[in-house]
Design a protein around this motif. Structure first.
Motif, PDB file in Angstrom:
ATOM      1  N   ARG A 203       1.032  -1.340  -0.193  1.00 52.10           N
ATOM      2  CA  ARG A 203       0.052  -0.065   0.012  1.00 52.10           C
ATOM      3  C   ARG A 203       0.870   1.191  -0.130  1.00 52.10           C
ATOM      4  NH1 ARG A 203      -5.288  -0.544   0.724  1.00 52.10           N
ATOM      5  NH2 ARG A 203      -6.129  -2.633   1.527  1.00 52.10           N
ATOM      6  N   ARG A 204       0.521   2.170  -0.927  1.00 53.98           N
ATOM      7  CA  ARG A 204       1.352   3.362  -1.082  1.00 53.98           C
ATOM      8  C   ARG A 204       0.250   4.492  -0.721  1.00 53.98           C
ATOM      9  NH1 ARG A 204       6.437   2.440  -3.776  1.00 53.98           N
ATOM     10  NH2 ARG A 204       6.757   4.643  -3.558  1.00 53.98           N
ATOM     11  N   GLN A 211      -4.822   5.218   0.483  1.00 57.96           N
ATOM     12  CA  GLN A 211      -3.892   4.263   0.252  1.00 57.96           C
ATOM     13  C   GLN A 211      -4.368   3.600  -0.835  1.00 57.96           C
ATOM     14  OE1 GLN A 211      -3.127   2.107   3.790  1.00 57.96           O
ATOM     15  NE2 GLN A 211      -1.441   3.184   4.075  1.00 57.96           N
ATOM     16  N   LEU A 212      -3.465   3.008  -1.758  1.00 54.11           N
ATOM     17  CA  LEU A 212      -3.889   2.467  -2.848  1.00 54.11           C
ATOM     18  C   LEU A 212      -2.499   1.208  -3.046  1.00 54.11           C
ATOM     19  CD1 LEU A 212      -5.981   2.346  -5.226  1.00 54.11           C
ATOM     20  CD2 LEU A 212      -4.292   3.730  -6.416  1.00 54.11           C
ATOM     21  N   TRP A 213      -2.738   0.149  -3.687  1.00 51.74           N
ATOM     22  CA  TRP A 213      -1.907  -1.037  -3.889  1.00 51.74           C
ATOM     23  C   TRP A 213      -1.072  -0.481  -5.143  1.00 51.74           C
ATOM     24  CZ3 TRP A 213      -1.528  -4.543  -0.682  1.00 51.74           C
ATOM     25  CH2 TRP A 213      -2.546  -4.846   0.190  1.00 51.74           C
TER      26      TRP A 213
END
Length: 327
Positions: A203-204, A211-213
């Motif tokens: 996750r960023r 957050q997003l993969w």
């Protein structure tokens, strides 16, 4: 055929306040939790009586306390158009395997509630004594191809375990093969060559979702191991045709792995070279071609179920007038 923008019945989003959010104002918390709306919009929803706290409409925008139970009573809304028909590839009375069309969400999310494969299956099979076939795994809204459903809870548990074990150990009990178009000329491969992609996924931060993969940060303790095998099938003037076999099943794995290798999916608005997510796009945004071509599952008795969904014309070798074949 598509479902028109019909209003659904609305939905209730329920949350519980943890110790870290003690003292945060109600609408500030919602603006942080659901980033599609800013605080002035949440203030309007508060005034409209949509926000409930501990079972009652919230009276004011006061500070929250740990343990508070929140509920956003979202009014009915019009959902976007989606396809509502698909081909059945296999049905033995329990396992129900379909060719999902691109554009159809599998589960409710991202503004889709009633116009999802799950809801369509529930309506189509309501009252059937054999039960409703329910999806066991998920394909992205823009992804087409093989999707496995099951009617019996025991079968869904077995299939979920099979998919989970495959992801954890890269076993051969479950194999998933995809076709896709990549941005052209970015891979140092000859037609027929293959390479393994092992970039960890984590996750960023993302400005719109929190957050997003994406490609994991180096040293991230929460990074997930992932394994894909990419084979170049054909070079075309405007795209490279590739086949990707995934041994694991991480979120957006193929999109992230191909982008991390320097060859993003053609038309993917989210993942650019390097495998990081772009701020202006969301996971459900389309524009790319990705097709689940084949799923191979080993049944508990040792036999194999192999189901294939014919790819669209653009994902068949020879269609793009390119150089195909292997060395």
């Amino acid at each position: 055929m598509t479902v028109a923008g019909i209003r659904n019945g609305g939905w209730i989003y329920r949350d519980r306040i943890g110790p870290a959010d003690d003292g945060v104002a109600l609408t500030a918390w919602y603006a942080r939790r659901y980033r599609h709306s800013d605080r002035p919009v949440w203030l309007q929803r508060l005034a409209a009586g949509e926000l409930h706290r501990n079972g009652r409409p919230a009276a004011h925008d006061g500070p929250l306390a740990a343990g508070d139970q929140l509920a956003w009573h979202r009014p009915p809304w019009c959902e976007p158009l989606v396809p509502q028909h698909w081909d059945v590839l296999h049905d033995d009375g329990d396992l129900h395997v379909i060719a999902k069309p691109s554009g159809l969400p599998v589960l409710p999310a991202g503004g889709f509630l009633d116009h999802t494969l799950l809801r369509l299956l529930e309506r189509r099979w309501a009252g059937d004594p054999a039960g409703v076939p329910r999806p066991v795994h998920r394909l992205g809204r823009g992804t087409s191809g093989v999707l496995v459903c099951a009617r019996r809870p025991a079968s869904r548990a077995w299939l979920s375990r099979c998919l989970r074990d495959s992801t954890a150990t890269a076993s051969d009990g479950c194999r998933k093969v995809y076709r896709t178009l990549l941005q052209p000329g970015r891979l140092a491969l000859e037609v027929g060559d293959a390479l393994e992609l092992r970039t960890p996924i984590g996750r960023r931060p993302h400005p719109r979702l929190g957050q997003l993969w994406a490609v994991a940060t180096e040293g991230d303790p929460g990074a997930l191991a992932a394994l894909s095998r990419l084979q170049l099938l054909e070079r075309r003037p405007g795209a490279d045709l590739a086949e990707v076999t995934i041994a694991s099943g991480r979120p957006h794995q193929i999109r992230i792995h191909c982008a991390a290798a320097g060859a993003p999916l053609l038309g993917d608005p989210l993942y650019g070279p390097g495998g990081l997510a772009l701020a202006a796009a969301l996971p459900g945004d389309g524009g790319y071609s990705l097709h689940a071509l084949r799923v191979q599952l080993q049944r508990p008795d040792g036999s194999w179920l192999v189901v294939e969904a014919p790819p669209p014309a653009a994902l068949r070798p020879g269609v793009g007038s390119g150089r195909s074949g292997s060395r």
